[in-house]
Design a protein around this motif. Structure first.
Motif, short mmCIF file in Angstrom:
data_model
loop_
_atom_site.label_atom_id
_atom_site.label_comp_id
_atom_site.label_asym_id
_atom_site.label_seq_id
_atom_site.Cartn_x
_atom_site.Cartn_y
_atom_site.Cartn_z
N PHE A 110 -44.78 7.77 0.96
CA PHE A 110 -45.56 6.90 0.08
C PHE A 110 -44.75 5.67 -0.36
O PHE A 110 -45.31 4.60 -0.55
CB PHE A 110 -46.06 7.66 -1.16
N ALA A 111 -43.46 5.83 -0.53
CA ALA A 111 -42.61 4.73 -1.03
C ALA A 111 -42.31 3.68 0.03
O ALA A 111 -42.08 2.52 -0.29
CB ALA A 111 -41.30 5.28 -1.59
N GLY A 112 -42.32 4.08 1.30
CA GLY A 112 -41.93 3.15 2.36
C GLY A 112 -43.12 2.45 2.99
O GLY A 112 -44.26 2.91 2.91
N PRO A 113 -42.86 1.31 3.63
CA PRO A 113 -43.94 0.59 4.32
C PRO A 113 -44.29 1.27 5.64
O PRO A 113 -43.51 2.06 6.18
CB PRO A 113 -43.32 -0.79 4.58
N VAL A 114 -45.47 0.96 6.16
CA VAL A 114 -45.86 1.40 7.49
C VAL A 114 -45.32 0.37 8.47
O VAL A 114 -45.64 -0.82 8.36
CB VAL A 114 -47.39 1.52 7.61
N GLU A 115 -44.49 0.80 9.37
CA GLU A 115 -43.89 -0.12 10.33
C GLU A 115 -44.93 -0.59 11.34
O GLU A 115 -45.71 0.19 11.85
CB GLU A 115 -42.74 0.57 11.09
N ARG A 116 -44.94 -1.86 11.58
CA ARG A 116 -45.83 -2.46 12.58
C ARG A 116 -45.01 -3.12 13.68
O ARG A 116 -45.40 -4.14 14.22
CB ARG A 116 -46.74 -3.50 11.92
N ALA A 117 -43.86 -2.54 13.98
CA ALA A 117 -42.97 -3.10 15.00
C ALA A 117 -43.60 -2.97 16.37
O ALA A 117 -44.17 -1.95 16.71
CB ALA A 117 -41.63 -2.38 14.96
N MET A 140 -52.40 7.17 12.35
CA MET A 140 -52.42 7.99 11.15
C MET A 140 -51.49 9.15 11.35
O MET A 140 -51.55 9.83 12.36
CB MET A 140 -53.84 8.45 10.89
N SER A 141 -50.65 9.38 10.39
CA SER A 141 -49.73 10.49 10.43
C SER A 141 -50.43 11.74 9.92
O SER A 141 -50.64 11.91 8.72
CB SER A 141 -48.51 10.19 9.57
N ILE A 142 -50.79 12.63 10.83
CA ILE A 142 -51.41 13.89 10.43
C ILE A 142 -50.42 14.68 9.59
O ILE A 142 -50.78 15.29 8.59
CB ILE A 142 -51.86 14.68 11.67
N ARG A 143 -49.17 14.62 9.99
CA ARG A 143 -48.11 15.33 9.28
C ARG A 143 -48.11 14.96 7.79
O ARG A 143 -48.15 15.81 6.92
CB ARG A 143 -46.78 14.97 9.96
N HIS A 144 -48.07 13.68 7.52
CA HIS A 144 -48.02 13.22 6.14
C HIS A 144 -49.35 13.42 5.42
O HIS A 144 -49.38 13.67 4.22
CB HIS A 144 -47.54 11.77 6.08
N GLY A 145 -50.44 13.31 6.15
CA GLY A 145 -51.74 13.57 5.55
C GLY A 145 -51.85 15.00 5.06
O GLY A 145 -52.35 15.26 3.95
N LEU A 146 -51.37 15.95 5.86
CA LEU A 146 -51.41 17.35 5.44
C LEU A 146 -50.48 17.59 4.26
O LEU A 146 -50.82 18.33 3.33
CB LEU A 146 -51.07 18.27 6.62
N LEU A 147 -49.31 16.96 4.29
CA LEU A 147 -48.40 17.10 3.14
C LEU A 147 -49.05 16.59 1.86
O LEU A 147 -48.95 17.22 0.80
CB LEU A 147 -47.08 16.35 3.40
N ALA A 148 -49.76 15.47 1.95
CA ALA A 148 -50.41 14.90 0.77
C ALA A 148 -51.49 15.85 0.24
O ALA A 148 -51.63 16.02 -0.97
CB ALA A 148 -51.02 13.54 1.10
N LEU A 149 -52.23 16.48 1.13
CA LEU A 149 -53.26 17.42 0.69
C LEU A 149 -52.64 18.68 0.09
O LEU A 149 -53.15 19.22 -0.88
CB LEU A 149 -54.19 17.76 1.85
N LEU A 150 -51.54 19.12 0.66
CA LEU A 150 -50.87 20.31 0.13
C LEU A 150 -50.20 20.04 -1.21
O LEU A 150 -49.90 20.98 -1.95
CB LEU A 150 -49.85 20.85 1.15
#
Length: 187
Positions: free
Chosen positions: A80-87, A1-11
């Protein structure tokens, strides 16, 4: 989980202070990914350094409020637009444990498999119980409840998949012990 992106989404909902972000993050993820408040402030510091957020005054209690910048909004939209990489295969402790147990002196791999299966069956039971309770609680249309249901259902699917994989491992081990090979698939 990206904490960075999670916080951006909440902000994206408006300015917040650190402990409120932590509380909202944990509520949205159904409490399955608890955050240390230090992680929140460290991440906010990096986001501020990178121009994604700015401190925007303080609330009535004197807590610093953080707000999303246009660069932060652009980063959030891209996430949000891009996929989550599972490489690449993730490092999975259970898989490592099982492959190292095979052939290890004094280790009964079937017992290792069975102990993990019991643990996952208990976890699965708990996730299903929590989902049932969530479904009888607040309306699932509420974003926090919907988010909680999605997290619980993901945990249920992962637990079911791990149990299936453990069943497969046990079958493979039994064939090895019996000295039989699986029948080749029909042509």
């Amino acid at each position: 989980m990206s904490i960075r992106h999670g916080l951006l989404a909440l902000l994206d909902r408006g300015p917040r202070y650190g402990s409120r972000l932590r509380t909202e993050f944990e509520a949205r993820t159904g409490g399955t990914w608890p955050l240390n408040i230090g992680q929140v402030y460290t991440t906010l510091g990096r986001l501020e350094r990178d121009g994604m957020v700015v401190q925007e005054g303080a609330d009535e209690a004197g807590r610093a409020l953080y707000a999303l910048t246009e660069a932060g909004r652009a980063e959030l939209r891209a996430w949000f637009a891009g996929p989550v990489e599972r490489a690449g295969a993730p490092r999975d402790e259970l898989a490592i444990k099982l492959v190292l147990a095979v052939g290890a002196p004094g280790v009964d791999v079937r017992r290792v498999v069975e102990a993990q299966r019991r643990h996952m069956a208990d976890a699965l039971h708990e996730y299903v119980r929590l989902r049932a309770r969530a479904l009888t609680g607040a309306p699932a249309e509420h974003p926090d409840e919907l988010a909680r249901l999605l997290v619980l259902e993901q945990l249920i699917c992962h637990a079911e998949a791990e149990i299936r994989w453990l069943d497969h491992c046990e079958t493979r081990l039994l064939r090895m012990v019996r000295g039989t090979r699986p029948e080749p698939p029909p042509p």
